[in-house]
Design an enzyme around this catalytic site. Structure first.
Site: not given
Ligand code: IDP
Ligand code: MG
Length: 160
Positions: A20, A60, A123, A126, A137
């Protein structure tokens, strides 16, 4: 073969892993790639991308109703993302285990989040949560052409 038994044996299971924007800007792309490489997974696709808001909202879409959804999208829009596909035995489940828990404070030391992150909203990475979402995805982030086909002679040293 599509049975569960065959899936367990499949060395060609694929997962979508992304670093990310916070992970990219903190210089953790190499570290995260290195962990998957050293574990023995095979790199199928890799690119640094700045996707649109639309693209991220679709990625998402299961979280659309959550209160943190808008901040999640702006977090994901805050810089480029390193998108990749890794292949190997149990790649989806093991990939998630290598990332650690969603909340980094609950992640075991030794996992990526457990070693490099503190808060859920930052965080750093992914990973697909099932084979089904991995397939979805992968085709959302990559074209068929970007999924590289090559022989890795190391396979016989990684699999018996
Ligand atoms: P996952 O990334 O471990 O699969 P998900 O529940 O699918 O976790 O949530 C997707 C992402 O949304 C998380 O990685 C995190 O960045 C963010 N997120 C999830 N829950 C929260 C929260 O309660 N507050 C802020 N961000 C959250
Ligand atoms: Mg998820």
């Amino acid at each position: 073969c599509h049975s569960d038994e065959c899936r367990k044996m499949s060395t060609t299971e694929r997962t979508f892993i992304a670093v990310k924007p916070d992970g990219v800007q903190r210089g953790l792309v190499g570290e995260i790639i290195a962990r998957f490489e050293k574990r023995g997974y095979k790199l199928i696709a890799l690119k640094l991308v700045s996707p649109t808001k639309d693209h991220l909202e679709t990625h998402y879409e299961d979280l659309k109703g959550k209160p943190f959804f808008p901040s999640l999208i702006s977090y994901m829009l805050s810089g480029p993302i390193a998108a990749m596909v890794w292949e190997g035995l149990d790649a989806v489940k093991t990939g998630r285990a290598m990332l650690g828990a969603t909340n980094p404070l609950a992640s075991a030391i030794g996992t990526i989040r457990g070693d490099y992150a503190i808060q859920t909203g930052r965080n750093i990475c992914h990973g697909s949560d099932s084979v089904e979402s991995a397939n979805k995805e992968i085709s959302h982030w990559f074209t068929e052409n970007e999924l590289n086909k090559y022989n890795n002679p190391l396979q016989s040293l990684i699999y018996e």
